[in-house]
Design an enzyme around this catalytic site. Structure first.
Site, mmCIF file in Angstrom:
data_model
loop_
_atom_site.group_PDB
_atom_site.id
_atom_site.type_symbol
_atom_site.label_atom_id
_atom_site.label_comp_id
_atom_site.label_asym_id
_atom_site.label_seq_id
_atom_site.Cartn_x
_atom_site.Cartn_y
_atom_site.Cartn_z
ATOM 1 N N PHE A 245 1.026 -1.065 0.101
ATOM 2 C CA PHE A 245 0.409 0.200 0.030
ATOM 3 C C PHE A 245 0.652 1.029 0.092
ATOM 4 C CE2 PHE A 245 -3.066 2.734 1.358
ATOM 5 C CZ PHE A 245 -4.115 2.621 1.099
ATOM 6 N N GLY A 246 1.455 1.378 -0.901
ATOM 7 C CA GLY A 246 1.884 2.603 -1.215
ATOM 8 C C GLY A 246 2.135 3.480 -2.775
ATOM 9 N N ASP B 284 0.086 -16.524 13.155
ATOM 10 C CA ASP B 284 -0.746 -16.177 13.110
ATOM 11 C C ASP B 284 -2.007 -16.477 11.708
ATOM 12 O OD1 ASP B 284 -2.773 -17.583 14.060
ATOM 13 O OD2 ASP B 284 -2.892 -16.499 15.793
ATOM 14 N N HIS C 243 4.573 -4.024 2.838
ATOM 15 C CA HIS C 243 6.284 -3.868 2.060
ATOM 16 C C HIS C 243 7.100 -3.683 2.536
ATOM 17 C CE1 HIS C 243 5.261 0.191 0.331
ATOM 18 N NE2 HIS C 243 4.823 0.373 1.541
#
Length: 285
Positions: free
Chosen positions: A137-138, A187, A194
Site C-alpha cells: 500500500f504505497g 497466525d 511492504h
C-alpha cells in the site's frame, strides 16, 4: 451467412474453425513426458502448448514451469510460467502459483493460496487463503493533487520452516525486499506491509498489523492485535502484550505493553494509577 459465402471461402472458414477446436498437436505427449524437469517446449509443434495437466494430483501447470516429479498439484491449482516447485511440495486445490515463484522442498501450500513475486523456503506451511507477494500500500499525492501509486517492484522472501496462517497477507517490497526469517510462525489474519523485515524464530499472533518498512529482530513475540507503525525498529527478544501499539523504536529487550508501548511494569503502573484517579473522581470502573 454460410449460404451467401463463395464455396471456397466457406470451406476455408470451416477448416479454420475445426483447427481452433482441436487440442494443440503433441499436448498429450508433453503432459506425459514432463517427468518433473522443466517443461520448456522443444519444437514449433509444442510451442503453442501453454498449460498442461500434471500427472500427480490433477492440477495444471505452464509448459515453462519446473516441477519435481514428487510434487503434488491438486485439482484446480494452477502453476504459472517459470515457477519452480521442489521435492515433495504439495499445492492445494484452488491455489495459484504465480510466474517465477519458487517453493522449497517439502513445503505445503493450502487451499486458495495465492503466491506471486515471492520465494518460499523448505519445510514451510502456508495455510488456506494466504496471499504473499502482492503490491504493498504505497501512494503519494502529486503536484496536481492526484493520488499516484508508488512502484512496487521487489519480492517477498519466506525462509525455511516458516508457518503462515490462514488469510494472512504479506506484501512485496518497494525499496527493499520483504523478509520473513527462518522458523518464524505467523497466525491467521496478519498483515505484513511492504519492506518489512522479520527475524528468525518470531511468534506473531492473530490480527497483528505491521506497517511498511518496519524491522523486527529475532525471537520477537507479538500478542494479538498488536500494531506497529511504519519504519519502526524492534530489537531481538522483545515481547509485546496484546493490543499494544509501537510508535517508536524499541532498543532494549524485554516485555512491553500499552499505547504507546512502554516497558510492561510502567504500563501496569499507568493502568493502576488510572483506576485510582478514576475512583477519586467518583467514576465507577
Amino acid at each position: 451467412m454460410a449460404a451467401i459465402l463463395p464455396r471456397t471461402v466457406r470451406r476455408a472458414t470451416e477448416a479454420a474453425l475445426s483447427l481452433r477446436s482441436m487440442p494443440p498437436r503433441g499436448s498429450g505427449r508433453l503432459a506425459r513426458s514432463l517427468g518433473g524437469v522443466s517443461a520448456a517446449c522443444s519444437n514449433a509443434g509444442t510451442a503453442s502448448v501453454e498449460f498442461v495437466p500434471w500427472h500427480n494430483g490433477g492440477g495444471i501447470l505452464h509448459s515453462a514451469a519446473s516441477v519435481d516429479p514428487t510434487a503434488v498439484v491438486e485439482t484446480g491449482a494452477v502453476v504459472h510460467s517459470g515457477a519452480v516447485l521442489g521435492k515433495e511440495v504439495v499445492v492445494g486445490s484452488g491455489a495459484v502459483i504465480g510466474p517465477s515463484v519458487s517453493i522449497g522442498h517439502s513445503t505445503r501450500i493450502g487451499y486458495n493460496v495465492v503466491l506471486s513475486n515471492c520465494s518460499v523456503g523448505e519445510f514451510c506451511t502456508i495455510h488456506n487463503g494466504a496471499c504473499i507477494g502482492q503490491d504493498g500500500f504505497g501512494f503519494f499525492v502529486d503536484e496536481d493533487g492526484q493520488v499516484k501509486k508508488k512502484p512496487q517492484m521487489l519480492y517477498a522472501r519466506i525462509g525455511d520452516h516458516v508457518e503462515i496462517g490462514a488469510n494472512t497477507c504479506i506484501d512485496r517490497g518497494s525499496w527493499r525486499e520483504t523478509m520473513i526469517g527462518d522458523h518464524t510462525k505467523i497466525d491467521n489474519l496478519v498483515q505484513v506491509g511492504h519492506n518489512v523485515v522479520i527475524g528468525k524464530c518470531c511468534m506473531i499472533c492473530g490480527q497483528v498489523g505491521i506497517a511498511g518498512s518496519a524491522t523486527l529482530g529475532d525471537y520477537v513475540t507479538l500478542g494479538g492485535r498488536v500494531a506497529i507503525r511504519d519504519h519502526v525498529s524492534i530489537v531481538s527478544k522483545v515481547r509485546l502484550a496484546a493490543n499494544s501499539s509501537v510508535t517508536k523504536d524499541i532498543q532494549k529487550p524485554g516485555d512491553y505493553g500499552g499505547f504507546p508501548a512502554v516497558p510492561i511494569n510502567e504500563w501496569r503502573r499507568q493502568t493502576a494509577n488510572l483506576r485510582l484517579f478514576s475512583k477519586k473522581d467518583g467514576v465507577k470502573t
